[in-house]
Design a protein around this motif. Structure first.
Motif, mmCIF file in Angstrom:
data_model
loop_
_atom_site.group_PDB
_atom_site.id
_atom_site.type_symbol
_atom_site.label_atom_id
_atom_site.label_comp_id
_atom_site.label_asym_id
_atom_site.label_seq_id
_atom_site.Cartn_x
_atom_site.Cartn_y
_atom_site.Cartn_z
ATOM 1 N N PHE A 89 0.324 5.295 2.305
ATOM 2 C CA PHE A 89 1.758 5.600 2.437
ATOM 3 C C PHE A 89 2.385 6.386 1.287
ATOM 4 N N TRP A 90 1.659 6.658 0.211
ATOM 5 C CA TRP A 90 2.212 7.469 -0.878
ATOM 6 C C TRP A 90 1.693 8.896 -0.789
ATOM 7 N N PRO A 91 2.522 9.914 -1.066
ATOM 8 C CA PRO A 91 3.948 9.773 -1.328
ATOM 9 C C PRO A 91 4.704 9.425 -0.045
ATOM 10 N N GLY A 92 5.796 8.643 -0.203
ATOM 11 C CA GLY A 92 6.581 8.247 0.956
ATOM 12 C C GLY A 92 7.528 7.114 0.635
ATOM 13 N N PRO A 93 8.289 6.651 1.650
ATOM 14 C CA PRO A 93 9.382 5.699 1.410
ATOM 15 C C PRO A 93 8.934 4.241 1.258
ATOM 16 N N LEU A 94 7.948 4.017 0.391
ATOM 17 C CA LEU A 94 7.457 2.662 0.112
ATOM 18 C C LEU A 94 7.499 2.416 -1.390
ATOM 19 N N THR A 95 8.170 1.328 -1.801
ATOM 20 C CA THR A 95 8.189 0.913 -3.204
ATOM 21 C C THR A 95 7.358 -0.349 -3.336
ATOM 22 N N LEU A 96 6.459 -0.371 -4.318
ATOM 23 C CA LEU A 96 5.625 -1.549 -4.559
ATOM 24 C C LEU A 96 6.070 -2.236 -5.835
ATOM 25 N N VAL A 97 6.315 -3.548 -5.755
ATOM 26 C CA VAL A 97 6.613 -4.338 -6.951
ATOM 27 C C VAL A 97 5.300 -4.943 -7.425
ATOM 28 N N LEU A 98 4.882 -4.532 -8.625
ATOM 29 C CA LEU A 98 3.547 -4.857 -9.144
ATOM 30 C C LEU A 98 3.661 -5.492 -10.528
ATOM 31 N N PRO A 99 2.605 -6.186 -10.972
ATOM 32 C CA PRO A 99 2.634 -6.710 -12.343
ATOM 33 C C PRO A 99 2.779 -5.563 -13.347
ATOM 34 N N VAL B 92 7.206 -4.628 -12.099
ATOM 35 C CA VAL B 92 7.909 -3.342 -12.053
ATOM 36 C C VAL B 92 7.822 -2.767 -10.640
ATOM 37 N N ALA B 93 8.936 -2.191 -10.207
ATOM 38 C CA ALA B 93 8.977 -1.546 -8.892
ATOM 39 C C ALA B 93 8.616 -0.078 -9.065
ATOM 40 N N VAL B 94 7.573 0.378 -8.342
ATOM 41 C CA VAL B 94 7.081 1.749 -8.490
ATOM 42 C C VAL B 94 7.132 2.467 -7.152
ATOM 43 N N ARG B 95 7.579 3.719 -7.227
ATOM 44 C CA ARG B 95 7.677 4.518 -6.001
ATOM 45 C C ARG B 95 7.227 5.947 -6.276
ATOM 46 N N VAL B 96 6.489 6.528 -5.314
ATOM 47 C CA VAL B 96 6.061 7.930 -5.359
ATOM 48 C C VAL B 96 6.798 8.665 -4.244
ATOM 49 N N THR C 270 11.349 1.072 1.723
ATOM 50 C CA THR C 270 10.943 -0.307 1.977
ATOM 51 C C THR C 270 10.368 -0.859 0.674
ATOM 52 N N ILE C 271 10.769 -2.070 0.270
ATOM 53 C CA ILE C 271 10.215 -2.658 -0.965
ATOM 54 C C ILE C 271 9.295 -3.818 -0.620
ATOM 55 N N LEU C 272 8.052 -3.707 -1.090
ATOM 56 C CA LEU C 272 7.048 -4.741 -0.866
ATOM 57 C C LEU C 272 6.672 -5.375 -2.205
ATOM 58 N N GLY C 273 6.812 -6.685 -2.286
ATOM 59 C CA GLY C 273 6.380 -7.413 -3.472
ATOM 60 C C GLY C 273 4.881 -7.628 -3.406
ATOM 61 N N LEU C 274 4.158 -7.226 -4.460
ATOM 62 C CA LEU C 274 2.701 -7.411 -4.494
ATOM 63 C C LEU C 274 2.271 -8.048 -5.814
ATOM 64 N N ARG D 272 12.704 -5.761 0.799
ATOM 65 C CA ARG D 272 13.809 -5.000 1.387
ATOM 66 C C ARG D 272 13.260 -4.153 2.525
ATOM 67 N N PRO D 273 13.791 -4.305 3.756
ATOM 68 C CA PRO D 273 13.391 -3.378 4.804
ATOM 69 C C PRO D 273 13.931 -2.004 4.475
ATOM 70 N N GLY D 274 13.276 -0.941 4.925
ATOM 71 C CA GLY D 274 13.733 0.395 4.568
ATOM 72 C C GLY D 274 13.046 1.451 5.398
ATOM 73 N N GLY D 275 12.888 2.624 4.798
ATOM 74 C CA GLY D 275 12.455 3.804 5.530
ATOM 75 C C GLY D 275 11.050 3.743 6.107
ATOM 76 N N LEU D 276 10.190 2.900 5.577
ATOM 77 C CA LEU D 276 8.858 2.731 6.167
ATOM 78 C C LEU D 276 8.880 1.457 7.021
ATOM 79 N N PRO D 277 8.635 1.605 8.332
ATOM 80 C CA PRO D 277 8.717 0.427 9.195
ATOM 81 C C PRO D 277 7.761 -0.689 8.754
ATOM 82 N N VAL D 278 8.246 -1.935 8.857
ATOM 83 C CA VAL D 278 7.444 -3.098 8.490
ATOM 84 C C VAL D 278 6.160 -3.153 9.308
#
Ligand code: TXA
Ligand code: MG
Length: 319
Positions: A90-100, A118-122, A182-186, A194-200
């Motif tokens: 999904f990167w680059p694209g509307p997905l943010t990953l919360v990572l250690p 930290v929340a990271v997005r490409v 879309t924010i995914l905790g990992l 958070r739901p968002g631009g990338l469908p769940v």
């Protein structure tokens, strides 16, 4: 003190100017495929402090770090197997990953609000990519709106909310997706923050399992989880099929003849998401001070979830 806010063109010269301002610790708003971001050097405390100041944002909301690619993300976060798989898909694209957070990440603590994650997005937008590469570092970038207001999907929206408070805006026209990532905790078990631009559904297909939903409006560890985060000035009533006299009706789908504004005539959720924030603004203007907006039902599937999430926040009682 108010500053002059420059409108920069989407040209190589515009990118060079924007990168220079960022290197000087100034704030530059720029387009992404989701919404406009308010960018500042994620390694600079002063730049990050300016982001909170410009937005008037509550400090407990950490910021998303924008990087050009997965390789750059590895410099700031521990990227595990699941994150690698999702990034490849999904990167680059509307997905943010919360990572250690990596201990040697070198990010301002304001970016993570002191958390160990930290929340990271490409971002996929070519201008966001060009700016990240011209700047050569990570950009903290929340949506480029004053805190609690509707997210901007055009340079003019950014100007309307933040002119005089930031150095520049890169004008890249309309954002294609129109709702935030879309924010995914990992940091532990995968959890939707958070739901968002990338469908769940797309995330679940990649992970091979249904996703737990995290986040608690009463305890905003994160996202636009403050209940009325997306509030326009007018009062909102949802799921309205027959508006009352005096309400500005925001329609969805072919059934809403007579609606003042329509998210999508054909009932297309992607189109509705792309229109959502600017139509909420228009409805707010039409409704006027103390006015009321009535919104047609939007189905709870795909991007409809993100749309309804924003609408419910906009309709929530104001603090
Ligand atoms: O589409 C987007 O994601 C846009 C564009 C500009 O990229 N950005 C955006 O940023 O929506 P912002 O700051 O408005 O929303 C980021 C959300 C915040 O609500 C924040 O609480 C959450 O991400 N967040 C950031 N770091 C986090 C962390 N370490 N743990 C949990 N949530 C985090
Ligand atoms: Mg925001």
């Amino acid at each position: 003190m108010p500053q002059h806010t420059r409108l920069l063109p989407a040209t190589p010269v515009g990118m060079t100017d924007a990168a220079k301002l960022l290197a000087a610790g100034e704030l530059v708003a720029f387009p992404t495929e989701t919404v406009y971001g308010l960018g500042g050097d994620a390694r600079s405390d002063i730049a990050c402090a300016r982001i909170f100041e410009a937005k008037g944002r509550p400090q407990f909301n950490p910021l998303i770090v924008h990087v050009p690619d997965l390789a750059a993300a590895r410099g700031f976060a521990e990227v595990g197997d699941e994150a690698e798989r999702l990034a490849a898909a999904f990167w680059p694209g509307p997905l943010t990953l919360v990572l250690p957070l990596r201990t040697d990440a070198g990010l301002s603590p304001l970016v993570t609000a002191g958390l160990g994650t930290v929340a990271v997005r490409v971002p996929a937008h070519p201008l966001a990519q060009a700016l990240l590469r011209a700047f050569g570092g990570p950009l903290a970038a929340p949506s480029a709106n004053p805190s609690g207001k509707v997210s901007p999907t055009r340079a003019a929206h950014v100007m309307a909310g933040l002119a005089g408070r930031i150095a520049a805006v890169v004008d890249g026209g309309d954002c294609a997706v129109g709702v935030e990532s879309t924010i995914l905790g990992l940091a532990g078990e995968p959890v939707l923050l958070r739901p968002g631009g990338l469908p769940v559904e797309a995330l679940e297909a990649c992970l091979g399992a249904p996703l737990a939903t995290g986040g608690d409006a009463a305890k905003p560890s994160a996202p636009g989880q403050l209940a009325s985060h997306y509030a326009p000035g007018a009062a909102l009533r949802l799921e309205v099929t027959a508006p009352e006299v005096g309400e500005v009706w925001l329609g969805f789908g072919p059934g809403c003849t007579g609606a003042a504004l329509t998210l999508s005539e054909t009932g297309d959720l992607v189109e509705a998401a792309a229109n959502l924030f600017h139509l909420l603004r228009e409805a707010d203007t039409l409704a006027g001070p103390g006015g009321r907006i009535a919104v047609a039902p939007v189905p709870e599937r795909g991007l409809g979830r993100a749309i309804n999430d924003r609408l419910r926040r906009a309709a929530a009682p104001r603090p």
